[in-house]
Design an enzyme around this catalytic site. Structure first.
Site, PDB file in Angstrom:
ATOM      1  N   SER A   1       0.809  -1.221   0.000  1.00  0.00           N
ATOM      2  CA  SER A   1       0.000   0.000   0.000  1.00  0.00           C
ATOM      3  C   SER A   1       0.844   1.274   0.000  1.00  0.00           C
ATOM      4  CB  SER A   1      -0.890  -0.009   1.249  1.00  0.00           C
ATOM      5  OG  SER A   1      -1.484   1.257   1.456  1.00  0.00           O
TER       6      SER A   1
ATOM      7  N   LYS B   1      -7.896  -0.755  -9.446  1.00  0.00           N
ATOM      8  CA  LYS B   1      -8.578  -1.484  -8.357  1.00  0.00           C
ATOM      9  C   LYS B   1      -9.799  -0.684  -7.884  1.00  0.00           C
ATOM     10  CE  LYS B   1      -7.673  -3.309  -3.662  1.00  0.00           C
ATOM     11  NZ  LYS B   1      -8.147  -2.342  -2.674  1.00  0.00           N
TER      12      LYS B   1
ATOM     13  N   TYR C   1      -2.040   5.401  -4.162  1.00  0.00           N
ATOM     14  CA  TYR C   1      -3.071   6.414  -3.950  1.00  0.00           C
ATOM     15  C   TYR C   1      -2.533   7.698  -4.550  1.00  0.00           C
ATOM     16  CZ  TYR C   1      -6.170   3.840  -0.771  1.00  0.00           C
ATOM     17  OH  TYR C   1      -7.074   2.966  -0.241  1.00  0.00           O
TER      18      TYR C   1
ATOM     19  N   HIS D   1     -13.435  -2.755  -1.910  1.00  0.00           N
ATOM     20  CA  HIS D   1     -12.545  -2.354  -0.812  1.00  0.00           C
ATOM     21  C   HIS D   1     -12.960  -3.070   0.481  1.00  0.00           C
ATOM     22  CE1 HIS D   1      -9.575   1.119  -0.332  1.00  0.00           C
ATOM     23  NE2 HIS D   1      -9.647   0.695   0.913  1.00  0.00           N
TER      24      HIS D   1
ATOM     25  N   THR E   1      -5.642   2.476  -6.900  1.00  0.00           N
ATOM     26  CA  THR E   1      -6.925   2.302  -6.204  1.00  0.00           C
ATOM     27  C   THR E   1      -7.808   3.512  -6.476  1.00  0.00           C
ATOM     28  OG1 THR E   1      -5.927   0.891  -4.560  1.00  0.00           O
ATOM     29  CG2 THR E   1      -7.999   1.942  -3.952  1.00  0.00           C
TER      30      THR E   1
HETATM   31  C1  LIG Z   1      -7.403  -2.402   7.395  1.00  0.00           C
HETATM   32  C2  LIG Z   1      -7.534  -2.280   5.911  1.00  0.00           C
HETATM   33  C3  LIG Z   1      -6.726  -1.371   5.238  1.00  0.00           C
HETATM   34  C4  LIG Z   1      -6.796  -1.266   3.846  1.00  0.00           C
HETATM   35  N1  LIG Z   1      -5.940  -0.416   3.202  1.00  0.00           N
HETATM   36  C5  LIG Z   1      -5.965  -0.369   1.847  1.00  0.00           C
HETATM   37  C6  LIG Z   1      -5.024   0.425   1.151  1.00  0.00           C
HETATM   38  O1  LIG Z   1      -4.147   1.053   1.744  1.00  0.00           O
HETATM   39  N2  LIG Z   1      -5.098   0.450  -0.195  1.00  0.00           N
HETATM   40  C7  LIG Z   1      -6.052  -0.250  -0.902  1.00  0.00           C
HETATM   41  O2  LIG Z   1      -6.095  -0.196  -2.128  1.00  0.00           O
HETATM   42  N3  LIG Z   1      -6.941  -1.027  -0.261  1.00  0.00           N
HETATM   43  C8  LIG Z   1      -6.916  -1.109   1.088  1.00  0.00           C
HETATM   44  N4  LIG Z   1      -7.794  -1.945   1.725  1.00  0.00           N
HETATM   45  C9  LIG Z   1      -8.719  -2.782   0.940  1.00  0.00           C
HETATM   46  C10 LIG Z   1      -8.054  -4.131   0.562  1.00  0.00           C
HETATM   47  O3  LIG Z   1      -7.040  -3.949  -0.379  1.00  0.00           O
HETATM   48  C11 LIG Z   1      -9.063  -5.117  -0.043  1.00  0.00           C
HETATM   49  O4  LIG Z   1      -9.740  -4.517  -1.118  1.00  0.00           O
HETATM   50  C12 LIG Z   1     -10.079  -5.650   0.957  1.00  0.00           C
HETATM   51  O5  LIG Z   1      -9.511  -5.819   2.239  1.00  0.00           O
HETATM   52  C13 LIG Z   1     -10.608  -6.987   0.450  1.00  0.00           C
HETATM   53  O6  LIG Z   1     -11.631  -7.444   1.222  1.00  0.00           O
HETATM   54  P1  LIG Z   1     -11.469  -8.551   2.397  1.00  0.00           P
HETATM   55  O7  LIG Z   1     -10.811  -7.869   3.533  1.00  0.00           O
HETATM   56  O8  LIG Z   1     -12.902  -8.875   2.658  1.00  0.00           O
HETATM   57  O9  LIG Z   1     -10.677  -9.724   1.867  1.00  0.00           O
HETATM   58  C14 LIG Z   1      -7.737  -2.053   3.117  1.00  0.00           C
HETATM   59  C15 LIG Z   1      -8.537  -2.973   3.800  1.00  0.00           C
HETATM   60  C16 LIG Z   1      -8.440  -3.110   5.178  1.00  0.00           C
HETATM   61  C17 LIG Z   1      -9.282  -4.149   5.869  1.00  0.00           C
HETATM   62  O1  LIG Z   2      -8.353   1.909   5.450  1.00  0.00           O
HETATM   63  C1  LIG Z   2      -8.439   1.749   4.231  1.00  0.00           C
HETATM   64  O2  LIG Z   2      -9.215   0.916   3.721  1.00  0.00           O
HETATM   65  C2  LIG Z   2      -7.598   2.525   3.317  1.00  0.00           C
HETATM   66  O3  LIG Z   2      -7.579   2.210   2.153  1.00  0.00           O
HETATM   67  C3  LIG Z   2      -6.817   3.719   3.759  1.00  0.00           C
HETATM   68  C4  LIG Z   2      -6.918   4.899   3.029  1.00  0.00           C
HETATM   69  C5  LIG Z   2      -6.219   6.017   3.455  1.00  0.00           C
HETATM   70  C6  LIG Z   2      -5.409   5.985   4.575  1.00  0.00           C
HETATM   71  C7  LIG Z   2      -5.322   4.806   5.261  1.00  0.00           C
HETATM   72  C8  LIG Z   2      -6.003   3.664   4.864  1.00  0.00           C
END
Ligand SMILES: Cc1cc2nc3c(=O)[nH]c(=O)nc-3n(C[C@H](O)[C@H](O)[C@H](O)COP(=O)(O)O)c2cc1C
Ligand SMILES: O=C(O)C(=O)c1ccccc1
Length: 387
Positions: A128, A260, A152, A284, A178
């Site tokens: 990320s 994404k 991002y 997401h 994303t």
């Molecule tokens: C705690 C957390 C942080 C996440 N941070 C990001 C991120 O920084 N960038 C991003 O594209 N998606 C982020 N996501 C989304 C994940 O990439 C992904 O799409 C999602 O977790 C998939 O669903 P699942 O948790 O049900 O497997 C985040 C998800 C969670 C749970």
């Molecule tokens: O928490 C998230 O899902 C995520 O994608 C995110 C976005 C910006 C800052 C930190 C996490």
């Protein structure tokens, strides 16, 4: 365990049935429960939570239940091929690690522990933009194992360009942009807990080490955290970007670009028009729009719209082997998992992540065999019946 096929299978099952494995959970629900017991409430809620009433989180799971597998018999499943061919690479398993930011709130080793576990299993990791550790440190921990970089958009194009350059230099082999987070979502658990970890500087590892960010900031970022976080808040995220801004990314990287967060077939068609190399169907993990379509439900129409022109990946709600096979049967080339590996990290660091990955790999392998299939490429829609 009778006949476990080939080398990949042998690696998956190594030690899996030994008594000491009893220490760690097996089912997703037990990993989640164990993580909940270990983490501070605000940290667990941050990971588990979704947007608004969390209807989308539930939709994601319900969608899998609407498809049922119809297994076939007597097809020689003695050896199974679990490999996936994607963007010129071959990966041993049909899943990757979804980009998840701020992993140091889960475990002090964060992304470094995850990278080591992923490398052991040959599972590609998507790192990320808001990782706790700098992308170079994570890449070094992954030790040559495949990894992609998730971007991002920043308000400041020079910082975005710098990140793209660093990712290429650090050995990342694809860029995942994303699209579904133009603003911070309405997450009621986090608001109730007054917990916005990115405002505490938890996910700025890439910024603290970025020469352009540091030059613009005009001070040593680690010595004046408040100024650093304020400045980060100003430049992070860019809700004004449109499809035409994709050309900026294309000009600043030679790596394949995947988008994404696509859920509408017309956006998938636009993605093709703009010449991207792959699409990740995702909501997401239900964290952005409350009451949105489940990612699995969005998949078939997007597959139809894309007509095999680029690979389609999918995430949001994958918990078990059967879920992976359903997504593949509906046209995904591979899937991403999010929360499952984060719970592994919470419970047992690197070892926990490795165990979650092995368990998923084993479940996929066994379910594939029990479906009467010996390769992922032989899976198609005929495996499924809609309930
Ligand atoms: C705690 C957390 C942080 C996440 N941070 C990001 C991120 O920084 N960038 C991003 O594209 N998606 C982020 N996501 C989304 C994940 O990439 C992904 O799409 C999602 O977790 C998939 O669903 P699942 O948790 O049900 O497997 C985040 C998800 C969670 C749970
Ligand atoms: O928490 C998230 O899902 C995520 O994608 C995110 C976005 C910006 C800052 C930190 C996490």
């Amino acid at each position: 365990m009778a006949s476990v096929g080939n080398e990949v299978q042998n690696q998956i099952y190594e030690g899996m049935f030994s008594p000491e494995q009893k220490r760690l959970p097996v089912s997703f629900e037990d990993w989640e429960k164990a993580a909940n017991n270990l983490l501070a409430k605000h940290s667990f809620d941050y990971v588990a939570g979704g947007a608004g009433s969390e209807e989308t989180v539930h939709n994601n799971r319900d969608a899998f239940k609407r498809w049922q597998i119809v297994p076939r018999m007597l097809n020689d499943v003695g050896s199974r091929d679990l490999r996936v061919h994607l963007l010129g690479h071959t990966f041993p398993h049909p899943f990757m690690l979804a980009p998840i930011g701020l992993q140091s709130i889960i475990h002090p080793d964060g992304e470094v522990a995850v990278a080591k576990a992923a490398a052991k299993m040959g599972v590609p990791m998507i790192v990320s933009t808001v990782s706790s550790k700098p992308m170079e440190e994570i890449s070094a921990a992954a030790d040559g194992s495949p990894k992609w970089y998730q971007l991002y958009w920043n308000e400041d194009p020079e910082i975005t360009a710098s990140f793209l350059k660093r990712a290429e230099r650090a050995g990342y082999t694809a860029i995942v942009i994303t699209l579904d987070a133009p603003v911070t979502p309405w997450k009621e658990r986090d608001l109730t807990n007054s917990y916005l970890p990115f405002m505490l500087g938890e996910g700025i590892g890439n910024y603290l080490t970025d020469p352009v960010f540091c030059k613009k900031l005009g001070c040593d970022p680690e010595s004046d955290m408040k100024t650093t976080i304020d400045y980060w808040g100003q430049i992070f995220g860019n809700p004004k970007v449109t499809w035409d801004n994709l050309s900026f990314i294309r000009e600043h990287t030679n790596l394949p670009i995947l988008l994404k967060g696509i859920l509408h077939p017309n956006d998938a068609k636009l993605a093709l028009e703009y010449g991207v190399d792959g699409i990740i169907v995702s909501n997401h993990g239900g964290r952005q729009v409350d009451g949105s379509v489940a990612a699995l439900d969005a998949l078939p129409e997007i597959v139809a719209a894309v007509q095999n022109k680029v690979p389609i990946l999918m995430d949001s709600g994958i918990r078990r082997g059967a879920d992976v096979l359903k997504a593949l049967a509906l046209g995904a080339t591979s899937v991403l998992i999010g929360r499952p590996y984060i719970y592994g990290l919470a419970v047992a660091g690197e070892e926990g992540v490795e165990q979650v990955l092995r368990q998923l790999a084993a479940d996929i392998d066994l379910t594939l065999a029990l479906c009467g299939k010996n390769s992922l490429s032989s899976i198609d829609r005929s495996l499924l019946r809609r309930k």
